[in-house]
Enzyme design. Sequence first.
Site, PDB file in Angstrom:
ATOM      1  N   ASN A  10      43.773  37.592  37.642  1.00  0.00           N
ATOM      2  CA  ASN A  10      44.690  37.885  38.743  1.00  0.00           C
ATOM      3  C   ASN A  10      43.898  38.615  39.825  1.00  0.00           C
ATOM      4  O   ASN A  10      43.530  39.769  39.644  1.00  0.00           O
ATOM      5  CB  ASN A  10      45.837  38.757  38.193  1.00  0.00           C
ATOM      6  CG  ASN A  10      46.749  39.293  39.276  1.00  0.00           C
ATOM      7  OD1 ASN A  10      46.704  38.856  40.419  1.00  0.00           O
ATOM      8  ND2 ASN A  10      47.596  40.261  38.918  1.00  0.00           N
ATOM      9  N   TRP A  11      43.644  37.911  40.909  1.00  0.00           N
ATOM     10  CA  TRP A  11      42.776  38.486  41.954  1.00  0.00           C
ATOM     11  C   TRP A  11      43.516  39.459  42.870  1.00  0.00           C
ATOM     12  O   TRP A  11      42.900  40.062  43.754  1.00  0.00           O
ATOM     13  CB  TRP A  11      42.140  37.365  42.796  1.00  0.00           C
ATOM     14  CG  TRP A  11      41.252  36.454  42.020  1.00  0.00           C
ATOM     15  CD1 TRP A  11      40.933  36.533  40.685  1.00  0.00           C
ATOM     16  CD2 TRP A  11      40.544  35.309  42.523  1.00  0.00           C
ATOM     17  NE1 TRP A  11      40.079  35.521  40.333  1.00  0.00           N
ATOM     18  CE2 TRP A  11      39.827  34.749  41.444  1.00  0.00           C
ATOM     19  CE3 TRP A  11      40.460  34.704  43.779  1.00  0.00           C
ATOM     20  CZ2 TRP A  11      39.032  33.607  41.595  1.00  0.00           C
ATOM     21  CZ3 TRP A  11      39.661  33.567  43.920  1.00  0.00           C
ATOM     22  CH2 TRP A  11      38.947  33.037  42.836  1.00  0.00           C
ATOM     23  N   LYS A  12      44.835  39.551  42.717  1.00  0.00           N
ATOM     24  CA  LYS A  12      45.641  40.457  43.549  1.00  0.00           C
ATOM     25  C   LYS A  12      45.313  40.260  45.037  1.00  0.00           C
ATOM     26  O   LYS A  12      45.054  39.144  45.462  1.00  0.00           O
ATOM     27  CB  LYS A  12      45.442  41.904  43.084  1.00  0.00           C
ATOM     28  CG  LYS A  12      45.711  42.041  41.571  1.00  0.00           C
ATOM     29  CD  LYS A  12      45.850  43.440  41.108  1.00  0.00           C
ATOM     30  CE  LYS A  12      46.078  43.445  39.590  1.00  0.00           C
ATOM     31  NZ  LYS A  12      46.411  44.746  39.059  1.00  0.00           N
ATOM     32  N   HIS A  97      55.170  40.364  37.760  1.00  0.00           N
ATOM     33  CA  HIS A  97      54.051  41.291  37.557  1.00  0.00           C
ATOM     34  C   HIS A  97      54.536  42.717  37.851  1.00  0.00           C
ATOM     35  O   HIS A  97      55.392  42.921  38.714  1.00  0.00           O
ATOM     36  CB  HIS A  97      52.896  40.921  38.487  1.00  0.00           C
ATOM     37  CG  HIS A  97      51.669  41.736  38.223  1.00  0.00           C
ATOM     38  ND1 HIS A  97      51.491  42.989  38.764  1.00  0.00           N
ATOM     39  CD2 HIS A  97      50.583  41.488  37.445  1.00  0.00           C
ATOM     40  CE1 HIS A  97      50.327  43.478  38.323  1.00  0.00           C
ATOM     41  NE2 HIS A  97      49.763  42.588  37.529  1.00  0.00           N
ATOM     42  N   GLU A  99      53.405  45.073  39.503  1.00  0.00           N
ATOM     43  CA  GLU A  99      53.342  45.495  40.909  1.00  0.00           C
ATOM     44  C   GLU A  99      54.503  44.896  41.713  1.00  0.00           C
ATOM     45  O   GLU A  99      55.012  45.506  42.645  1.00  0.00           O
ATOM     46  CB  GLU A  99      51.971  45.119  41.508  1.00  0.00           C
ATOM     47  CG  GLU A  99      50.896  46.067  40.993  1.00  0.00           C
ATOM     48  CD  GLU A  99      49.545  45.441  40.755  1.00  0.00           C
ATOM     49  OE1 GLU A  99      49.229  44.409  41.359  1.00  0.00           O
ATOM     50  OE2 GLU A  99      48.783  46.004  39.935  1.00  0.00           O
ATOM     51  N   GLU A 169      51.994  43.507  29.748  1.00  0.00           N
ATOM     52  CA  GLU A 169      51.158  44.400  30.537  1.00  0.00           C
ATOM     53  C   GLU A 169      51.821  45.772  30.633  1.00  0.00           C
ATOM     54  O   GLU A 169      52.681  45.993  31.498  1.00  0.00           O
ATOM     55  CB  GLU A 169      50.955  43.834  31.942  1.00  0.00           C
ATOM     56  CG  GLU A 169      50.281  42.480  31.966  1.00  0.00           C
ATOM     57  CD  GLU A 169      49.568  42.228  33.287  1.00  0.00           C
ATOM     58  OE1 GLU A 169      48.388  41.948  33.259  1.00  0.00           O
ATOM     59  OE2 GLU A 169      50.211  42.346  34.341  1.00  0.00           O
ATOM     60  N   GLY A 175      45.130  48.761  35.923  1.00  0.00           N
ATOM     61  CA  GLY A 175      44.291  49.338  36.970  1.00  0.00           C
ATOM     62  C   GLY A 175      43.945  50.797  36.747  1.00  0.00           C
ATOM     63  O   GLY A 175      43.463  51.476  37.647  1.00  0.00           O
ATOM     64  N   SER A 215      43.643  46.777  32.217  1.00  0.00           N
ATOM     65  CA  SER A 215      42.295  47.328  32.017  1.00  0.00           C
ATOM     66  C   SER A 215      41.466  46.571  30.984  1.00  0.00           C
ATOM     67  O   SER A 215      40.679  47.183  30.254  1.00  0.00           O
ATOM     68  CB  SER A 215      42.383  48.824  31.676  1.00  0.00           C
ATOM     69  OG  SER A 215      42.957  49.541  32.768  1.00  0.00           O
ATOM     70  N   GLY A 236      42.770  41.774  35.696  1.00  0.00           N
ATOM     71  CA  GLY A 236      42.782  42.074  37.123  1.00  0.00           C
ATOM     72  C   GLY A 236      41.369  42.367  37.598  1.00  0.00           C
ATOM     73  O   GLY A 236      40.573  41.465  37.839  1.00  0.00           O
ATOM     74  N   GLY A 237      41.025  43.647  37.678  1.00  0.00           N
ATOM     75  CA  GLY A 237      39.745  44.091  38.241  1.00  0.00           C
ATOM     76  C   GLY A 237      38.527  43.338  37.720  1.00  0.00           C
ATOM     77  O   GLY A 237      37.664  42.915  38.509  1.00  0.00           O
TER      78      GLY A 237
HETATM   79  P1  PGA Z   1      43.689  45.333  35.572  1.00  0.00           P
HETATM   80  O1  PGA Z   1      44.974  44.496  36.079  1.00  0.00           O
HETATM   81  O2  PGA Z   1      42.923  44.430  34.628  1.00  0.00           O
HETATM   82  O3  PGA Z   1      42.912  45.637  36.830  1.00  0.00           O
HETATM   83  O4  PGA Z   1      44.210  46.538  34.885  1.00  0.00           O
HETATM   84  C1  PGA Z   1      45.696  43.665  35.219  1.00  0.00           C
HETATM   85  C2  PGA Z   1      46.849  43.020  35.952  1.00  0.00           C
HETATM   86  O5  PGA Z   1      47.463  43.681  36.785  1.00  0.00           O
HETATM   87  O6  PGA Z   1      47.184  41.833  35.733  1.00  0.00           O
END
Ligand code: PGA
Length: 252
Positions: A10-12, A97, A99, A169, A175, A215, A236-237
């Site tokens: 997930n590149w956000k 998600h 967020e 999640e 994050g 994470s 994500g990251g």
């Molecule tokens: P993260 O994000 O790996 O940076 O914690 C995961 C996500 O939000 O899908």
Amino acid sequence: MARREIFAGNWKMYKTHQEALDLAQGIRAWTTTGIGNREVIIFPPAPYAKAVAELCRGSRIDVGMQNMHFEQEGAFTGEVSPPMVRDCGCRYVLIGHSERRHVFGETDDDVNKKVIAAFKSDIEPVVCVGELLEEREKGLTNEVLRRQVEKAFTGIGAGRMKKVIIAYEPVWAIGTGKVATPETAEEAHGYIRKVVKNLYAADTADSLPILYGGSVKPDNIAGLFCMANIDGVLVGGASLKVDSFLEIIRVK
Ligand code: PGA
């Protein structure tokens, strides 16, 4: 039962157009061999989804959108419709998600409408669920997960459920660098599978891919992926760099 193994990135809201193409190209180049039956999905930012999907055509990588509206069209400034998602060449869409839920106020009802809308446009939903830290501390984790799963799939029959992917999640792990321990994640995944079994049937629950997200890094993937109910990850990251994402995809 052998389930699908899925590694999603997930590149956000990161990357420029060229950086997105370079990242997709790098992942494409390194996943032509050596990943067995593992499935790779990337979720670029909406403006680049079409170009990334075109670049990934004929490869091992599928592309998805990070979010969409539930209406087919209309006066919804700034939103992306399900037919647009399809038009961009996306097979998948991320729905709910954390967020979206916690920064943009998306409700369980919105999530349900989006799941229904995804199927209407022949898009496969990757539905995210997960508890807040305060909910975990109050012992409410299972209750929250049950509510989110039950609401998300209201009106979805067993046939469609076979095309669903769930991502667990925990919000406190996203994050933050605070990954859930493999045991904590496994317990939640097992519980989610039980909820799906109660709603549908054992075979639906047994074949459902449940991904862990929060994470995930090259140095913690092995412990997570070896758990019985963890069928892959939503990263994500660490999905923003070819090297770290590949190290995750290639976990032994
Ligand atoms: P993260 O994000 O790996 O940076 O914690 C995961 C996500 O939000 O899908």
